[in-house]
Design a protein around this motif. Structure first.
Motif, mmCIF file in Angstrom:
data_model
loop_
_atom_site.group_PDB
_atom_site.id
_atom_site.type_symbol
_atom_site.label_atom_id
_atom_site.label_comp_id
_atom_site.label_asym_id
_atom_site.label_seq_id
_atom_site.Cartn_x
_atom_site.Cartn_y
_atom_site.Cartn_z
ATOM 1 N N ALA A 1 -5.022 0.725 2.963
ATOM 2 C CA ALA A 1 -4.341 1.961 3.294
ATOM 3 C C ALA A 1 -5.234 3.175 2.850
ATOM 4 O O ALA A 1 -5.801 4.055 3.529
ATOM 5 N N GLY B 1 -2.986 -4.426 0.016
ATOM 6 C CA GLY B 1 -2.257 -3.511 1.105
ATOM 7 C C GLY B 1 -2.554 -2.133 0.951
ATOM 8 O O GLY B 1 -2.942 -1.223 1.671
ATOM 9 N N ASN C 1 0.433 -7.139 -2.449
ATOM 10 C CA ASN C 1 0.848 -5.395 -2.204
ATOM 11 C C ASN C 1 -0.404 -4.611 -2.554
ATOM 12 O O ASN C 1 -0.701 -3.563 -2.019
ATOM 13 N N VAL D 1 0.666 3.808 3.780
ATOM 14 C CA VAL D 1 0.583 3.202 5.164
ATOM 15 C C VAL D 1 0.999 4.183 6.032
ATOM 16 O O VAL D 1 0.412 4.632 7.007
ATOM 17 N N ASN E 1 5.281 -1.492 -4.285
ATOM 18 C CA ASN E 1 5.461 -1.872 -3.115
ATOM 19 C C ASN E 1 5.711 -0.749 -1.963
ATOM 20 O O ASN E 1 5.220 -0.653 -1.125
ATOM 21 N N THR F 1 2.944 1.657 -1.619
ATOM 22 C CA THR F 1 2.239 1.331 -0.522
ATOM 23 C C THR F 1 2.517 1.507 0.887
ATOM 24 O O THR F 1 1.850 2.079 1.861
ATOM 25 N N GLY F 2 4.063 1.171 1.015
ATOM 26 C CA GLY F 2 4.558 1.653 2.236
ATOM 27 C C GLY F 2 4.319 3.129 2.435
ATOM 28 O O GLY F 2 3.907 3.641 3.846
ATOM 29 N N LEU F 3 4.395 3.962 1.705
ATOM 30 C CA LEU F 3 4.118 5.211 1.801
ATOM 31 C C LEU F 3 2.596 5.580 2.245
ATOM 32 O O LEU F 3 2.472 6.732 3.201
#
Lengths: 104, 456
Positions: free
Chosen positions: B97, B93, B90, B221, B214, B217-219
């Motif tokens: 980003a 990643g 994570n 990205v 996690n 990281t999605g946000l």
């Protein structure tokens, strides 16, 4: 570009609802694999990293792009591999005898 | 060509949604993961053909390096260390980003559009927080350099608030005046905030922090997707951001504690609780006594915890329960949602040892059964059976649902010492008259029990 931006924001908002709905019925035992799987999916930043490295013109951009692709690749391949290893142990209703390909 | 790539990206987005859906149910989970990987492969393949993507050799070399690091790491990691591995993947990643956003800012620099600048700042800040925060959770779970305990100091929240304010101020500077240096400082301060934000989170709460990072990281990205005007990054990043937020909430619910409590109410200052140890007596049992007791019980509950994972004793515990069942003893496994270091950790381990699903009972199924259980065999667990969580409003873990093993006829603890568990809270049950202790490594103790049950 403002029309384009609005389109992107629309996609963002809709995706947020989908993300929330799609896992709303997850069972507790799958929390860890699900987190790990989602972790692999945000490795999609790999394509962003490829675009940045692919468009790099000077040494700084090349270096940054290279680092980004390496990090993102670790995220993707590591994420999917470790999730698969976890799920390998969950195979539902697997036959007990004669199923010995497991690593010891 | 661009249109064709767009369609492939759409298919990938669908794959990701189906992957998340598949991962929410045991039957389809593996297929879901495979679908996600296939979607990823397709998206990466067509991106090589996208206009403006050159430097193919460099990309391939970088991917080879990443694969050479990622695959062996994921294959070699023991099942006990899975949580920290997830944290590590994570973190990288999030780092990727942030780097993507910063690199694109430099490239388009003299004058990026205002909307883009905001997305760059967001991605850089959140990505760096996720990178540094994940590194700290990794160290905490590995119990390397820093222990698993919360690390607290006065004015912690205020200090974090100041850092956040500095990040916002730097962001305004970059958005209005531009400049590479303020952006670099912003990234640096975000790394610091990532560290200080996670330091006070300790014990069983660390997995919740991983889940939150996690979704961060999605946000990040998704924000990078806005920077590059790439819809697939936005969709995939947002999916993870949203589902990760929900997952974080579900996890903290499973622990019976509100999320704010986990993030800001460090379980510090529990040292005073552990004083009254002297004067209390502990009943020790021999493997022979305990084996006999187990062999002649009607119903036995096994409560696994992190100690089982550390000792790699999942196969031995299965051997023991198989023996008991062969003698006609009714056996079930009582699984606490946060037993181990991550929700579902015990299920993974027991599945590895071929323990069938119908032997596993979750909290709601197990507790009524425990009242009619003769022997509760607690293997390397502590906090999840601590009655203080139910009875003592002053306890830091008060309110967490527990497995009520104290309702069983006898409680047997297989434990290395009387030390408190990961949360650092004393457990009065260890000193209860109906409790028997068998000290030692879980696997060795279980092996002894197996041998004695065979003789019994």
């Amino acid at each position: 570009m403002s029309g384009g931006l609005l389109g992107l924001i629309t996609i963002f908002v809709l995706a947020a609802f989908v993300g929330y709905e799609v896992i709303s019925k997850v069972s507790t035992i799958l929390h860890t694999p699900l987190m790990s799987g989602a972790n692999a999916i945000h490795g999609i930043i790999l394509i962003g990293s490829m675009i940045v490295l692919g468009a790099a013109h000077d040494a700084v951009q090349l270096a940054l792009g290279f680092v980004a692709v390496v990090l993102a690749t670790v995220n993707v391949v590591g994420g999917f591999t470790v999730t698969d290893r976890m799920l390998e142990m969950f195979r539902a209703g697997r036959p007990q005898p004669g199923d010995e390909e497991r690593r010891r | 060509m661009t249109l064709a790539i767009g369609y492939v990206y759409l298919i990938t987005a669908i794959c990701f949604i189906l992957a998340l859906k598949g991962l929410s149910s045991p039957r389809s989970a593996r297929l879901g993961n495979l679908l996600g990987a296939l979607g990823m492969l397709a998206a990466v393949a067509v991106t090589f053909l996208a206009p403006g993507v050159g430097n193919t050799a460099w990309i391939l070399v970088a991917m080879a390096v990443g694969t050479a690091i990622g695959v062996p790491a994921a294959r070699a990691v023991p099942m006990t260390a899975i949580p920290q591995m997830v944290a590590a993947f994570n973190g990288v990643g999030g780092g990727a980003a942030a780097v993507v956003a910063i690199a694109d800012y430099l490239r388009s620099s003299p004058e990026p559009a205002a909307g883009t600048a905001t997305a760059v700042l967001f991605s850089a800040a959140i990505g760096c927080i996720s990178l540094a925060g994940s590194a700290i959770t990794f160290l905490k779970l590995q119990e390397a350099l820093i222990g698993g305990r919360p690390i607290t100091y006065p004015g912690q929240s205020a200090f974090n608030a100041v850092l956040l304010a500095v990040i916002v101020a730097l962001g305004v500077v970059v958005a209005t005046a531009g400049g590479t240096l303020p952006l670099a400082i912003l990234a640096g301060v975000s790394l610091v905030l990532g560290v200080t934000f996670v330091l006070p989170i300790g014990g069983a709460d660390v997995p919740v922090a991983i889940s939150l990072l996690n979704s961060f990281t999605g946000l990040a990205v998704a924000a990078s997707g806005f920077v590059l005007s790439n819809t697939l990054l936005i969709v995939a990043g947002t999916l993870v951001g949203a589902s990760g937020t929900l997952l974080t909430r579900l996890m903290s619910q499973a622990m019976g504690r509100p999320l704010t409590n986990i993030l800001f109410g460090a379980l510090g200052g529990t040292a005073s609780e552990a004083v009254a140890q002297e004067g209390r007596t502990v009943r020790r049992g021999t493997p022979e006594d305990i084996a006999t007791m187990l062999a002649y019980s009607r119903k036995v509950a096994v409560v696994p915890g992190y100690g089982l994972a550390v000792a790699q004793a999942q196969h031995t515990v299965r051997e023991l329960t198989d023996l008991l069942e062969a003698r006609g003893v009714e056996v079930f496994y009582a699984i606490h949602p946060v037993a181990g270091r991550m929700p579902g950790h015990m299920n993974v381990l027991l599945a590895e040892a071929n323990v069938s699903y119908d032997h596993l009972k979750d909290l709601d199924q197990a507790n009524p059964e425990l009242a009619t259980t003769d022997v509760a065999l607690v293997v390397g667990a502590n906090d999840v059976v601590n009655p203080a969580a139910r009875d003592d409003p002053g306890s830091p873990i008060y309110g967490m649902p527990i497995l009520e093993v104290d309702q069983a006829g006898t409680v047997v603890f297989l434990k290395r010492s009387l030390r408190p568990g990961f949360a650092g809270v004393d457990n009065a049950l260890l000193f209860h008259p109906r409790t028997i202790m068998l000290f030692g490594d879980a696997k060795e103790s279980l092996t002894q029990l197996v041998a004695r049950v065979k003789e019994a």
